[in-house]
Enzyme design. Structure first.
Site, PDB file in Angstrom:
ATOM      1  N   SER A   1       6.100 -14.231  -3.133  1.00 24.61           N
ATOM      2  CA  SER A   1       5.379 -15.489  -2.957  1.00 24.61           C
ATOM      3  C   SER A   1       3.891 -15.158  -2.845  1.00 24.61           C
ATOM      4  CB  SER A   1       5.903 -16.255  -1.742  1.00 24.61           C
ATOM      5  OG  SER A   1       5.893 -15.456  -0.598  1.00 24.61           O
TER       6      SER A   1
ATOM      7  N   LYS B   1       9.212  -5.459  -7.496  1.00 27.81           N
ATOM      8  CA  LYS B   1       8.976  -6.420  -6.410  1.00 27.81           C
ATOM      9  C   LYS B   1       9.723  -7.652  -6.894  1.00 27.81           C
ATOM     10  CE  LYS B   1       6.376  -8.326  -2.961  1.00 27.81           C
ATOM     11  NZ  LYS B   1       6.031  -7.823  -1.662  1.00 27.81           N
TER      12      LYS B   1
ATOM     13  N   ALA C   1       9.725  -8.307   0.685  1.00 30.66           N
ATOM     14  CA  ALA C   1       8.634  -9.233   1.031  1.00 30.66           C
ATOM     15  C   ALA C   1       8.815  -9.633   2.481  1.00 30.66           C
ATOM     16  CB  ALA C   1       8.655 -10.462   0.129  1.00 30.66           C
TER      17      ALA C   1
ATOM     18  N   PHE D   1       0.829  -1.199   0.000  1.00 31.03           N
ATOM     19  CA  PHE D   1       0.000   0.000   0.000  1.00 31.03           C
ATOM     20  C   PHE D   1       0.866   1.253   0.000  1.00 31.03           C
ATOM     21  CE2 PHE D   1      -2.049   3.440   2.360  1.00 31.03           C
ATOM     22  CZ  PHE D   1      -3.140   3.683   1.531  1.00 31.03           C
TER      23      PHE D   1
END
Length: 177
Positions: free
Chosen positions: A43, A39, A131, A19
């Site tokens: 996963s 990115k 991540a 976000f």
């Protein structure tokens, strides 16, 4: 003014990295900047219906990172640049390292670094989203903190507002230094 970049890392998974990254990108686009998004490894990817092969000899189902899709939509990146945004989309709610191992996908760490170094100079500013948390296993013995160190761009730490988030934010910042 090309080649600026910002890494967005988090104290944990589901703290709002995507976000915040999308919001920063959208604000930069609104201010007239040419924005890149990366990115590098994601996963929790899901089958991507537009990329399901109907060729009987090639039954590969391509996966879509929902995070990458959000980032692309936030700044208007076309589908044709999905691989630039997200070169590795892996199934399963696991760390990228475990998801890659389970999928028997070999990810070359140096290639991930080169990919980011190739994308950043193309745009005025590129946002690079990690991540999970900063020590989430990425590839082999590498974590996202290793990647952030090796690409050497400033980092923004994202934390949620749950009880204990101040502690996690302080620890993440200390570890990042």
């Amino acid at each position: 003014m090309k080649g600026l970049a910002l890494s967005v890392i988090g104290t944990d998974t589901d703290v709002g990295k995507t976000f915040v990254t999308g919001l920063l990108g959208a604000l930069a686009v609104a201010d007239g900047f040419d924005v890149g998004m990366v990115k590098p490894v994601s996963s929790s990817a899901v089958p991507f219906p537009e990329c399901i092969s109907t060729d009987e000899d090639n039954l590969a189902i391509h996966l879509e990172s929902k995070d990458a899709t959000y980032l692309m939509r936030a700044v208007g990146i076309p589908e044709s640049r999905r691989h630039e945004v997200n070169p590795y989309a892996l199934a399963g709610d696991y760390s990228p390292r475990l998801a890659a191992e389970l999928a028997e996908v070999d990810i070359d760490y140096d290639e991930v670094v080169r990919h980011i170094e190739h994308v950043v100079p193309k745009y005025d500013i590129t946002f690079i989203e990690g991540a999970g948390g900063i020590t989430t296993p990425l590839i082999g013995d590498y974590t996202f903190s290793d990647l952030m160190k090796d690409i050497a761009y400033p980092a923004l730490v994202v934390a949620d507002g749950r009880l204990g988030s101040i502690n996690r934010a302080v620890l993440t910042c200390a570890y990042a230094k």
